[in-house]
Structure formats: structure tokens, C-alpha cells
Design a protein around this motif. Sequence first.
Motif, PDB file in Angstrom:
ATOM      1  N   THR A  66       0.844  -1.194   0.000  1.00 50.21           N
ATOM      2  CA  THR A  66       0.000   0.000   0.000  1.00 50.21           C
ATOM      3  C   THR A  66       0.884   1.250   0.000  1.00 50.21           C
ATOM      4  O   THR A  66       2.093   1.174   0.208  1.00 50.21           O
ATOM      5  CB  THR A  66      -0.944   0.021   1.218  1.00 50.21           C
ATOM      6  OG1 THR A  66      -0.154   0.017   2.404  1.00 50.21           O
ATOM      7  CG2 THR A  66      -1.898  -1.161   1.207  1.00 50.21           C
ATOM      8  N   ASP A  67       0.270   2.383  -0.177  1.00 43.24           N
ATOM      9  CA  ASP A  67       0.956   3.663  -0.328  1.00 43.24           C
ATOM     10  C   ASP A  67       1.352   4.259   1.035  1.00 43.24           C
ATOM     11  O   ASP A  67       0.974   5.375   1.372  1.00 43.24           O
ATOM     12  CB  ASP A  67       0.032   4.604  -1.110  1.00 43.24           C
ATOM     13  CG  ASP A  67       0.709   5.840  -1.621  1.00 43.24           C
ATOM     14  OD1 ASP A  67       1.952   5.903  -1.612  1.00 43.24           O
ATOM     15  OD2 ASP A  67      -0.022   6.761  -2.043  1.00 43.24           O
ATOM     16  N   VAL A  68       2.120   3.514   1.809  1.00 39.42           N
ATOM     17  CA  VAL A  68       2.456   3.889   3.190  1.00 39.42           C
ATOM     18  C   VAL A  68       3.251   5.188   3.314  1.00 39.42           C
ATOM     19  O   VAL A  68       3.248   5.811   4.368  1.00 39.42           O
ATOM     20  CB  VAL A  68       3.212   2.749   3.916  1.00 39.42           C
ATOM     21  CG1 VAL A  68       2.343   1.530   4.056  1.00 39.42           C
ATOM     22  CG2 VAL A  68       4.515   2.418   3.207  1.00 39.42           C
ATOM     23  N   ASN A  69       3.930   5.618   2.255  1.00 35.32           N
ATOM     24  CA  ASN A  69       4.756   6.832   2.320  1.00 35.32           C
ATOM     25  C   ASN A  69       4.011   8.102   1.938  1.00 35.32           C
ATOM     26  O   ASN A  69       4.591   9.184   1.956  1.00 35.32           O
ATOM     27  CB  ASN A  69       5.981   6.674   1.422  1.00 35.32           C
ATOM     28  CG  ASN A  69       6.883   5.571   1.920  1.00 35.32           C
ATOM     29  OD1 ASN A  69       7.120   5.454   3.112  1.00 35.32           O
ATOM     30  ND2 ASN A  69       7.364   4.743   1.021  1.00 35.32           N
ATOM     31  N   ASN A  70       2.734   7.988   1.593  1.00 36.73           N
ATOM     32  CA  ASN A  70       1.968   9.154   1.166  1.00 36.73           C
ATOM     33  C   ASN A  70       1.835  10.153   2.319  1.00 36.73           C
ATOM     34  O   ASN A  70       1.602   9.759   3.461  1.00 36.73           O
ATOM     35  CB  ASN A  70       0.576   8.722   0.673  1.00 36.73           C
ATOM     36  CG  ASN A  70      -0.078   9.788  -0.167  1.00 36.73           C
ATOM     37  OD1 ASN A  70      -0.306  10.900   0.283  1.00 36.73           O
ATOM     38  ND2 ASN A  70      -0.361   9.446  -1.403  1.00 36.73           N
ATOM     39  N   ALA A  71       1.985  11.430   1.999  1.00 34.75           N
ATOM     40  CA  ALA A  71       1.856  12.483   3.014  1.00 34.75           C
ATOM     41  C   ALA A  71       0.426  12.573   3.551  1.00 34.75           C
ATOM     42  O   ALA A  71       0.212  13.024   4.678  1.00 34.75           O
ATOM     43  CB  ALA A  71       2.277  13.823   2.420  1.00 34.75           C
ATOM     44  N   ASP A 102       5.837   9.521  -6.904  1.00 33.27           N
ATOM     45  CA  ASP A 102       6.810   8.478  -6.580  1.00 33.27           C
ATOM     46  C   ASP A 102       6.369   7.804  -5.286  1.00 33.27           C
ATOM     47  O   ASP A 102       6.544   8.364  -4.202  1.00 33.27           O
ATOM     48  CB  ASP A 102       8.204   9.081  -6.422  1.00 33.27           C
ATOM     49  CG  ASP A 102       9.271   8.033  -6.164  1.00 33.27           C
ATOM     50  OD1 ASP A 102       8.935   6.848  -5.931  1.00 33.27           O
ATOM     51  OD2 ASP A 102      10.461   8.390  -6.189  1.00 33.27           O
ATOM     52  N   PRO A 103       5.792   6.594  -5.368  1.00 28.56           N
ATOM     53  CA  PRO A 103       5.317   5.928  -4.156  1.00 28.56           C
ATOM     54  C   PRO A 103       6.448   5.519  -3.208  1.00 28.56           C
ATOM     55  O   PRO A 103       6.206   5.259  -2.038  1.00 28.56           O
ATOM     56  CB  PRO A 103       4.566   4.702  -4.681  1.00 28.56           C
ATOM     57  CG  PRO A 103       5.063   4.486  -6.060  1.00 28.56           C
ATOM     58  CD  PRO A 103       5.518   5.818  -6.574  1.00 28.56           C
ATOM     59  N   ARG A 104       7.682   5.504  -3.690  1.00 29.26           N
ATOM     60  CA  ARG A 104       8.813   5.130  -2.824  1.00 29.26           C
ATOM     61  C   ARG A 104       9.086   6.185  -1.754  1.00 29.26           C
ATOM     62  O   ARG A 104       9.562   5.871  -0.679  1.00 29.26           O
ATOM     63  CB  ARG A 104      10.055   4.883  -3.663  1.00 29.26           C
ATOM     64  CG  ARG A 104       9.896   3.651  -4.525  1.00 29.26           C
ATOM     65  CD  ARG A 104      11.083   3.428  -5.404  1.00 29.26           C
ATOM     66  NE  ARG A 104      10.856   2.254  -6.236  1.00 29.26           N
ATOM     67  CZ  ARG A 104      11.333   2.101  -7.436  1.00 29.26           C
ATOM     68  NH1 ARG A 104      12.086   3.030  -7.973  1.00 29.26           N
ATOM     69  NH2 ARG A 104      11.068   1.016  -8.125  1.00 29.26           N
ATOM     70  N   ASN A 105       8.791   7.459  -2.096  1.00 33.34           N
ATOM     71  CA  ASN A 105       8.999   8.505  -1.094  1.00 33.34           C
ATOM     72  C   ASN A 105       7.715   9.289  -0.791  1.00 33.34           C
ATOM     73  O   ASN A 105       7.725  10.184   0.046  1.00 33.34           O
ATOM     74  CB  ASN A 105      10.128   9.460  -1.507  1.00 33.34           C
ATOM     75  CG  ASN A 105       9.813  10.246  -2.754  1.00 33.34           C
ATOM     76  OD1 ASN A 105       8.674  10.360  -3.191  1.00 33.34           O
ATOM     77  ND2 ASN A 105      10.845  10.816  -3.359  1.00 33.34           N
ATOM     78  N   GLY A 106       6.626   8.969  -1.492  1.00 32.40           N
ATOM     79  CA  GLY A 106       5.342   9.615  -1.232  1.00 32.40           C
ATOM     80  C   GLY A 106       5.249  11.046  -1.723  1.00 32.40           C
ATOM     81  O   GLY A 106       4.399  11.802  -1.291  1.00 32.40           O
ATOM     82  N   LYS A 107       6.113  11.426  -2.668  1.00 29.25           N
ATOM     83  CA  LYS A 107       6.126  12.810  -3.149  1.00 29.25           C
ATOM     84  C   LYS A 107       5.641  12.917  -4.591  1.00 29.25           C
ATOM     85  O   LYS A 107       5.816  12.001  -5.394  1.00 29.25           O
ATOM     86  CB  LYS A 107       7.523  13.399  -3.031  1.00 29.25           C
ATOM     87  CG  LYS A 107       7.957  13.456  -1.578  1.00 29.25           C
ATOM     88  CD  LYS A 107       9.199  14.248  -1.379  1.00 29.25           C
ATOM     89  CE  LYS A 107       9.468  14.236   0.117  1.00 29.25           C
ATOM     90  NZ  LYS A 107      10.509  15.042   0.529  1.00 29.25           N
ATOM     91  N   THR A 108       5.053  14.068  -4.896  1.00 28.18           N
ATOM     92  CA  THR A 108       4.570  14.380  -6.232  1.00 28.18           C
ATOM     93  C   THR A 108       5.398  15.529  -6.786  1.00 28.18           C
ATOM     94  O   THR A 108       5.733  16.472  -6.057  1.00 28.18           O
ATOM     95  CB  THR A 108       3.076  14.782  -6.185  1.00 28.18           C
ATOM     96  OG1 THR A 108       2.339  13.693  -5.623  1.00 28.18           O
ATOM     97  CG2 THR A 108       2.541  15.090  -7.576  1.00 28.18           C
TER      98      THR A 108
END
Length: 140
Positions: A66-71, A102-108
Motif C-alpha cells: 500500500t501507499d504507506v509513504n503518502n503524506a 513516486d510511491p517510494r517517497n510519497g512525493k509528487t
Amino acid sequence: MKHLLPLAAAAALATAAATPASAATPIAGRYLTEDGAGVIVVGPCGNTVCGRLATILKSEPGAAKTDVNNADPALRTRPILGMPILSGFTDAGSDWRGRIYDPRNGKTYKSIVSRNADGSLKVKGCIAFFCQTQTWRPAK
């Protein structure tokens, strides 16, 4: 009547200036990411173009599904598979402009995408004027 012609001409010029002189090469298709970790399917999403993670080919052992790194805490439970990676892309004349996630760091990031002559995509992610570029190859 003399004033209508100049106004009509000015309106036509303003409309022409707001429209790109040429259209960007379409980018729809299936692409293997540069690191070979996944396949992104790019296509229409309403009035824009987007790209979703269609296949995960490589993942690190124990990697979250899942997208655990999302802000945004509300998005942290959404699955990585099927996630929008490219969003809001519009034709900017010579390329496509939108956002890349980038789901690896949760940044757009701001993004610029264009199709190369060999059918691959040149994908840029940018912060201000610093950009990182990847080449995504057509997936079979």
C-alpha cells in the motif's frame, strides 16, 4: 461597423495565441519503467492523460503493498498496484505536462513527458528547475 473587424481580428489572434501551434506526439501505451520495476499504462483520463501502475515486476522483499509513504494519511491504505503515477497531463505543444508521483517517497513532482523517435518516453520529474530524467521503454 468599422470597429467590428478590428475587434474580431483581435479576438481571433488572442484565441490562436492561447492554443499551441502544434500538438505533442501522443504518449498513450504501455511502458516499462527505467529500473524495470513496473509497467505503467498511459492513456486518457477525462480531459487529461494519466498513467497507472499496471504490473509490478520487481519489489523489494517485505515492501509495502500500500501507499504507506503518502503524506496524506487517508491515502496510505490504497494499493500500489493500479495507483496513478502520472496525472493531469495536457498537451503543451512539443510535450505533455502534468504531475508524477513516486510511491517510494510519497512525493509528487511537476513532470514533462515526450515520446522519443524510438517509441520510448522521456519522463522528467522536477522540483523548481532541477529535473531528473528517465527513459521508459515500450512494454510488450
